[in-house]
Scaffold this active site. Structure first.
Site, PDB file in Angstrom:
ATOM      1  N   LYS A  84      -1.150  -2.862   7.358  1.00 44.45           N
ATOM      2  CA  LYS A  84      -2.044  -4.495   7.756  1.00 44.45           C
ATOM      3  C   LYS A  84      -1.117  -5.184   7.728  1.00 44.45           C
ATOM      4  O   LYS A  84      -0.840  -5.839   8.805  1.00 44.45           O
ATOM      5  CB  LYS A  84      -3.342  -4.328   6.827  1.00 44.45           C
ATOM      6  N   THR A 110      -6.897  -8.336   7.899  1.00 48.61           N
ATOM      7  CA  THR A 110      -6.957  -8.484   6.112  1.00 48.61           C
ATOM      8  C   THR A 110      -7.546  -9.249   5.084  1.00 48.61           C
ATOM      9  O   THR A 110      -5.752  -9.199   5.397  1.00 48.61           O
ATOM     10  CB  THR A 110      -7.754  -6.990   5.966  1.00 48.61           C
ATOM     11  N   ASP A 111      -8.058  -9.672   4.830  1.00 52.54           N
ATOM     12  CA  ASP A 111      -7.552 -10.503   3.760  1.00 52.54           C
ATOM     13  C   ASP A 111      -6.624  -9.230   2.309  1.00 52.54           C
ATOM     14  O   ASP A 111      -5.810  -9.579   1.463  1.00 52.54           O
ATOM     15  CB  ASP A 111      -8.685 -11.156   2.489  1.00 52.54           C
ATOM     16  N   GLU A 112      -6.891  -7.977   2.963  1.00 55.33           N
ATOM     17  CA  GLU A 112      -6.425  -7.482   1.606  1.00 55.33           C
ATOM     18  C   GLU A 112      -4.732  -7.235   1.484  1.00 55.33           C
ATOM     19  O   GLU A 112      -4.415  -6.362   0.590  1.00 55.33           O
ATOM     20  CB  GLU A 112      -6.561  -6.090   1.606  1.00 55.33           C
ATOM     21  N   TYR A 122      -3.579   1.266   3.347  1.00 53.27           N
ATOM     22  CA  TYR A 122      -4.244   0.920   4.405  1.00 53.27           C
ATOM     23  C   TYR A 122      -4.167  -1.189   4.463  1.00 53.27           C
ATOM     24  O   TYR A 122      -3.222  -1.187   5.496  1.00 53.27           O
ATOM     25  CB  TYR A 122      -5.386   0.939   3.574  1.00 53.27           C
TER      26      TYR A 122
END
Ligand code: NAD
Ligand code: TDX
Length: 333
Positions: free
Chosen positions: A152, A121-123, A148
């Site tokens: 990741k 993810t870009d997060e 989260y």
């Protein structure tokens, strides 16, 4: 013909990817999925039995993962605990599935010499200011905010280490926010659509100025397949469709598409540590591998998604009350 193991293939994006494989390739697919609350076997219904099979199990179950990886040509790893709000109330499963699960897959890929694509993810990059002219690129430093996104980020680091130290043949993609059919009603767009369908008001965190960079799940699937086929081993590719919108803009569109006044929403308690803005620069993926998104009109894609939820109440209805009760307990309903 390729044998592809898709972890998390009964989830929102994983199931979309399984459909992509069936429709656009001759791959034979095994789905490995624990069938958590977020899974939906309905999303896999009607697929040809000779092409797709389901193994119910945990990506952190090392013996099972070794056995499965050993009889496939490639693994595409979607399985994860995926919801930020859940990671703020109970982070444990995020560490177990997202980090330990990825470790198990990497060890199996290493032992069997199997190609792995890791979906991220870009997060992992943290957030951007609203007026920052730069977007995330493959060179942006990691700076995750939530349990989260930290889990990741940890999984991405494991993949890079297994590539460099052990020669595992892996690629990574970091994608922006997905929307489309089969997304759980805990997530922003389905939550607001189903609230309005229920005659309730959308619930917007904080001031609603947070920006997300929306991409249709079908475009994410096509990008992952492109990277699996043609991506360079050890490389990371960012996936995005230039879809920046703030949360109020999205909610107003949903209200408009369902015939309600544009100001018919509630501002509720903000998410702790809420990331302000995500924005992806996907130049590398487009220039190097020739991928482009098909869903370029967000309003049209959103309208189709609204219609899909209107037509699939029987699917989302059983999850709605419990999801809203969870939000109510946090003052977000
Ligand atoms: P989802 O929550 O809809 O689906 C996750 C799936 O993984 C479910 O079917 C679940 O049963 C399965 N799963 C969970 N724990 C498991 C375990 N221990 N073993 C086996 N299966 C397990 O998630 P999603 O939104 O489809 O996201 C899929 C992947 O894409 C995730 O890795 C996520 O980080 C990534 N991603 C999502 C988005 C997004 O906007 N949703 C954006 C970028 C990246
Ligand atoms: O009720 C809500 N009201 C609200 O304002 C919910 C559920 C969310 N929000 C806000 C929070 C975010 O700014 O909407 C935005 C999107 O929220 P989510 O759907 O929870 O997505 P996000 O936290 O941005 O993370 C998503 O994109 C990246 C996915 O859930 C992740 O799995 C993915 O990695």
């Amino acid at each position: 013909m390729q044998r592809i193991l898709v972890t998390g293939g009964a989830g929102f994006i994983g199931s979309n990817f399984v459909h992509h494989l069936v429709d656009h390739t001759d791959a034979v697919v095994t789905v490995l999925d624990k069938l958590t609350y977020a899974a939906s076997t309905d999303a896999l219904e009607g697929l040809p039995e000779g092409r797709v099979s389901l193994v119910v199990g945990d990506v952190a179950d090392q013996p099972l993962v070794h056995e499965l990886v050993g009889r496939h040509d490639a693994v595409v790893h979607f399985a994860a605990e995926s919801h930020n709000d859940n990671s703020l109330t109970e982070p444990g499963p995020f560490i177990q599935t997202n980090i330990v699960g990825t470790f198990c897959l990497l060890e199996a890929a290493r032992q069997h010499g199997v190609r792995l694509h890791h979906v991220s993810t870009d997060e992992v990059y943290g957030d951007l200011e609203l007026d920052d002219p730069q977007r995330f690129t493959e060179h942006t430093p990691y700076n995750p905010s939530s349990p989260y996104s930290a889990a990741k980020a940890g999984s991405d680091h494991l993949v890079r280490a297994w590539v460099r130290s052990f020669g595992v043949t892996a690629t990574i993609s970091n994608c922006s926010n997905n929307y489309g059919p089969w997304q759980h009603v805990e997530k922003f767009i389905p939550r607001q659509i189903t609230n309005v369908l229920d005659g309730d008001r959308p619930k917007v965190y904080g001031t609603g100025t947070n920006v997300r960079d929306w991409i249709h799940a079908a475009d994410h699937s096509a990008a992952v397949w492109t990277i699996l086929e043609r991506g360079r081993i050890g490389e990371t590719y960012l996936i995005g469709a230039d879809g920046e919108k703030n949360n109020l803009e999205v909610v107003r569109l949903i209200l408009e598409q369902l015939g309600r006044p544009a100001d018919d929403y509630d501002l509720v308690t903000d998410r702790a540590g809420h990331d302000l803005r995500y924005a992806i620069d996907s130049t590398k993926l487009r220039d190097e591998l020739g991928w482009t998104p098909s869903y370029r009109d967000f309003e049209a894609g959103l309208a189709a998604t609204v219609e899909w939820y209107r037509d699939h109440e029987a699917w989302w209805r059983p999850h709605k009350a419990a999801t809203e009760a969870g939000y109510a307990a946090k003052g977000q309903a």
